[in-house]
Motif scaffolding. Sequence first.
Motif, PDB file in Angstrom:
ATOM      1  N   PHE A 281       0.785  -1.147  -0.102  1.00  0.00           N
ATOM      2  CA  PHE A 281      -0.142  -0.045   0.008  1.00  0.00           C
ATOM      3  C   PHE A 281       0.731   1.182  -0.007  1.00  0.00           C
ATOM      4  CE2 PHE A 281      -2.794  -3.243   1.855  1.00  0.00           C
ATOM      5  CZ  PHE A 281      -4.056  -2.998   0.915  1.00  0.00           C
ATOM      6  N   VAL A 282       0.786   2.143  -1.132  1.00  0.00           N
ATOM      7  CA  VAL A 282       1.538   3.243  -1.028  1.00  0.00           C
ATOM      8  C   VAL A 282       0.694   4.488  -0.743  1.00  0.00           C
ATOM      9  CG1 VAL A 282       2.932   4.744  -2.530  1.00  0.00           C
ATOM     10  CG2 VAL A 282       2.725   2.305  -3.010  1.00  0.00           C
ATOM     11  N   PRO A 283       1.373   5.041   0.266  1.00  0.00           N
ATOM     12  CA  PRO A 283       0.686   6.327   0.805  1.00  0.00           C
ATOM     13  C   PRO A 283       0.483   7.573  -0.110  1.00  0.00           C
ATOM     14  CG  PRO A 283       2.245   5.818   2.242  1.00  0.00           C
ATOM     15  CD  PRO A 283       2.490   4.984   1.134  1.00  0.00           C
ATOM     16  N   GLU A 284      -0.575   8.206  -0.152  1.00  0.00           N
ATOM     17  CA  GLU A 284      -0.921   9.064  -1.231  1.00  0.00           C
ATOM     18  C   GLU A 284       0.318  10.368  -1.272  1.00  0.00           C
ATOM     19  OE1 GLU A 284      -4.274  11.682  -0.745  1.00  0.00           O
ATOM     20  OE2 GLU A 284      -4.339  10.893   1.531  1.00  0.00           O
ATOM     21  N   THR A 285       1.183  10.467  -0.348  1.00  0.00           N
ATOM     22  CA  THR A 285       2.152  11.347  -0.082  1.00  0.00           C
ATOM     23  C   THR A 285       3.610  10.925  -0.391  1.00  0.00           C
ATOM     24  OG1 THR A 285       2.343  11.320   1.959  1.00  0.00           O
ATOM     25  CG2 THR A 285       0.682  12.973   1.370  1.00  0.00           C
ATOM     26  N   PHE A 286       3.408   9.773  -0.768  1.00  0.00           N
ATOM     27  CA  PHE A 286       4.814   9.009  -0.955  1.00  0.00           C
ATOM     28  C   PHE A 286       5.647   9.375  -2.079  1.00  0.00           C
ATOM     29  CE2 PHE A 286       7.430   5.291  -2.711  1.00  0.00           C
ATOM     30  CZ  PHE A 286       7.983   5.180  -1.764  1.00  0.00           C
ATOM     31  N   GLN A 287       6.881   9.716  -1.800  1.00  0.00           N
ATOM     32  CA  GLN A 287       7.793  10.095  -3.012  1.00  0.00           C
ATOM     33  C   GLN A 287       8.972   9.120  -3.049  1.00  0.00           C
ATOM     34  OE1 GLN A 287       7.646  12.774  -4.999  1.00  0.00           O
ATOM     35  NE2 GLN A 287       5.587  13.083  -3.960  1.00  0.00           N
ATOM     36  N   ALA A 288       9.192   8.330  -3.879  1.00  0.00           N
ATOM     37  CA  ALA A 288      10.160   7.135  -4.254  1.00  0.00           C
ATOM     38  C   ALA A 288      11.403   7.582  -3.947  1.00  0.00           C
ATOM     39  CB  ALA A 288       9.761   6.154  -5.190  1.00  0.00           C
ATOM     40  N   PRO A 289      12.276   6.921  -3.150  1.00  0.00           N
ATOM     41  CA  PRO A 289      13.656   7.170  -3.288  1.00  0.00           C
ATOM     42  C   PRO A 289      14.230   6.076  -4.176  1.00  0.00           C
ATOM     43  CG  PRO A 289      12.944   5.624  -1.330  1.00  0.00           C
ATOM     44  CD  PRO A 289      11.704   6.178  -1.950  1.00  0.00           C
ATOM     45  N   ASP A 290      15.634   6.334  -4.512  1.00  0.00           N
ATOM     46  CA  ASP A 290      16.123   5.726  -5.823  1.00  0.00           C
ATOM     47  C   ASP A 290      16.212   4.339  -5.428  1.00  0.00           C
ATOM     48  OD1 ASP A 290      16.803   7.947  -7.045  1.00  0.00           O
ATOM     49  OD2 ASP A 290      18.628   8.028  -6.074  1.00  0.00           O
ATOM     50  N   GLN A 291      16.204   3.717  -4.054  1.00  0.00           N
ATOM     51  CA  GLN A 291      16.383   2.370  -3.761  1.00  0.00           C
ATOM     52  C   GLN A 291      15.183   1.694  -3.050  1.00  0.00           C
ATOM     53  OE1 GLN A 291      18.795   0.281  -4.794  1.00  0.00           O
ATOM     54  NE2 GLN A 291      19.457   2.131  -6.141  1.00  0.00           N
ATOM     55  N   VAL A 292      13.886   1.660  -3.689  1.00  0.00           N
ATOM     56  CA  VAL A 292      13.017   1.105  -3.013  1.00  0.00           C
ATOM     57  C   VAL A 292      12.829  -0.482  -2.903  1.00  0.00           C
ATOM     58  CG1 VAL A 292      10.371   0.876  -3.507  1.00  0.00           C
ATOM     59  CG2 VAL A 292      11.464   3.018  -4.049  1.00  0.00           C
ATOM     60  N   GLY A 293      12.375  -0.813  -1.877  1.00  0.00           N
ATOM     61  CA  GLY A 293      12.578  -2.254  -1.548  1.00  0.00           C
ATOM     62  C   GLY A 293      14.008  -2.932  -0.958  1.00  0.00           C
ATOM     63  N   ARG A 294      14.570  -1.981  -0.600  1.00  0.00           N
ATOM     64  CA  ARG A 294      16.256  -2.631  -0.311  1.00  0.00           C
ATOM     65  C   ARG A 294      16.167  -2.924   1.111  1.00  0.00           C
ATOM     66  NH1 ARG A 294      15.748  -3.895  -4.579  1.00  0.00           N
ATOM     67  NH2 ARG A 294      16.492  -3.101  -6.286  1.00  0.00           N
ATOM     68  N   HIS A 295      15.487  -2.298   2.013  1.00  0.00           N
ATOM     69  CA  HIS A 295      15.239  -2.345   3.487  1.00  0.00           C
ATOM     70  C   HIS A 295      13.813  -2.930   3.660  1.00  0.00           C
ATOM     71  CE1 HIS A 295      18.693   0.479   4.976  1.00  0.00           C
ATOM     72  NE2 HIS A 295      19.009  -0.250   4.040  1.00  0.00           N
ATOM     73  N   ILE A 296      13.683  -4.240   4.246  1.00  0.00           N
ATOM     74  CA  ILE A 296      12.543  -4.826   4.266  1.00  0.00           C
ATOM     75  C   ILE A 296      12.190  -5.343   5.766  1.00  0.00           C
ATOM     76  CG2 ILE A 296      11.033  -6.971   3.721  1.00  0.00           C
ATOM     77  CD1 ILE A 296      12.298  -6.730   1.013  1.00  0.00           C
ATOM     78  N   ALA A 297      11.004  -4.990   6.358  1.00  0.00           N
ATOM     79  CA  ALA A 297      10.741  -5.521   7.601  1.00  0.00           C
ATOM     80  C   ALA A 297       9.676  -6.632   7.583  1.00  0.00           C
ATOM     81  CB  ALA A 297      10.060  -4.320   8.151  1.00  0.00           C
ATOM     82  N   ILE A 298       9.872  -7.477   8.446  1.00  0.00           N
ATOM     83  CA  ILE A 298       8.999  -8.513   8.739  1.00  0.00           C
ATOM     84  C   ILE A 298       8.428  -8.544  10.041  1.00  0.00           C
ATOM     85  CG2 ILE A 298       8.946 -11.058   8.831  1.00  0.00           C
ATOM     86  CD1 ILE A 298      11.250 -11.319   6.849  1.00  0.00           C
ATOM     87  N   ALA A 299       6.978  -8.585  10.518  1.00  0.00           N
ATOM     88  CA  ALA A 299       6.429  -8.704  11.648  1.00  0.00           C
ATOM     89  C   ALA A 299       6.339 -10.306  11.683  1.00  0.00           C
ATOM     90  CB  ALA A 299       5.152  -8.176  11.371  1.00  0.00           C
ATOM     91  N   TRP A 300       7.287 -10.728  12.857  1.00  0.00           N
ATOM     92  CA  TRP A 300       7.467 -12.397  12.844  1.00  0.00           C
ATOM     93  C   TRP A 300       6.561 -12.813  14.234  1.00  0.00           C
ATOM     94  CZ3 TRP A 300       7.419 -16.339  10.218  1.00  0.00           C
ATOM     95  CH2 TRP A 300       7.700 -17.730  10.876  1.00  0.00           C
ATOM     96  N   LYS A 301       5.804 -13.793  13.983  1.00  0.00           N
ATOM     97  CA  LYS A 301       5.201 -14.805  15.110  1.00  0.00           C
ATOM     98  C   LYS A 301       4.976 -15.891  14.444  1.00  0.00           C
ATOM     99  CE  LYS A 301       0.821 -15.310  17.677  1.00  0.00           C
ATOM    100  NZ  LYS A 301      -0.560 -15.173  17.849  1.00  0.00           N
TER     101      LYS A 301
END
Length: 195
Positions: free
Chosen positions: A118-138
């Motif tokens: 989901f992309v917020p309406e105010t999002f401005q993409a940096p050059d390296q999108v998707g290089r840092h990823i978060a996982i919520a783990w259970k």
Amino acid sequence: LARPDGGHLVALHAEATIRAQHSVFAPALSAELVGEMRGLQAARAKTLEAEFRAALASAGQDGDYRHAFGDPAAALATASYYADLLVFDRISADDPEDALFGSVAETLALSAACPMLFVPETFQAPDQVGRHIAIAWKESREAARAVHAALPLLKTATRVLIYVVKAGGNDPPGLANLRHHLGQHVGVLPVDVID
């Protein structure tokens, strides 16, 4: 996100079909008004297609533009069967279409067959999108499915953050197994655990 792997982008502009609706609370829309609203929809779709094609050409990216009328959530859910990732432009809470046609985002969260971004309406993409990823783990079926579905994205990550809830200061069940699983699929990369 598509560029590093030479991915193919598909833009699906899904819009609800405007019909003359009749209810106790509102008179039916006139055929003239319905025609005018459909004309505005078509003009908007044409503008969005031109913008998408211009962005593809500017980025040297391969892609297609598709337009679907009917139930937007159903069209997007069906498209997700044949996609690696569904990127969804989050409609503003103030958008009258969201109020009129219901929350497509909420429906998709339960019906999409692939990972969603989901992309917020105010999002401005940096050059390296998707290089840092978060996982919520259970340790659960849902978390495992989410990690499995995100493997194509994780393979291009340079850093992974794993968010966990630690009970009594101990690592949660399955955390070591998750680290091992990620190592087998994505190789060695920085993995930080945040509790």
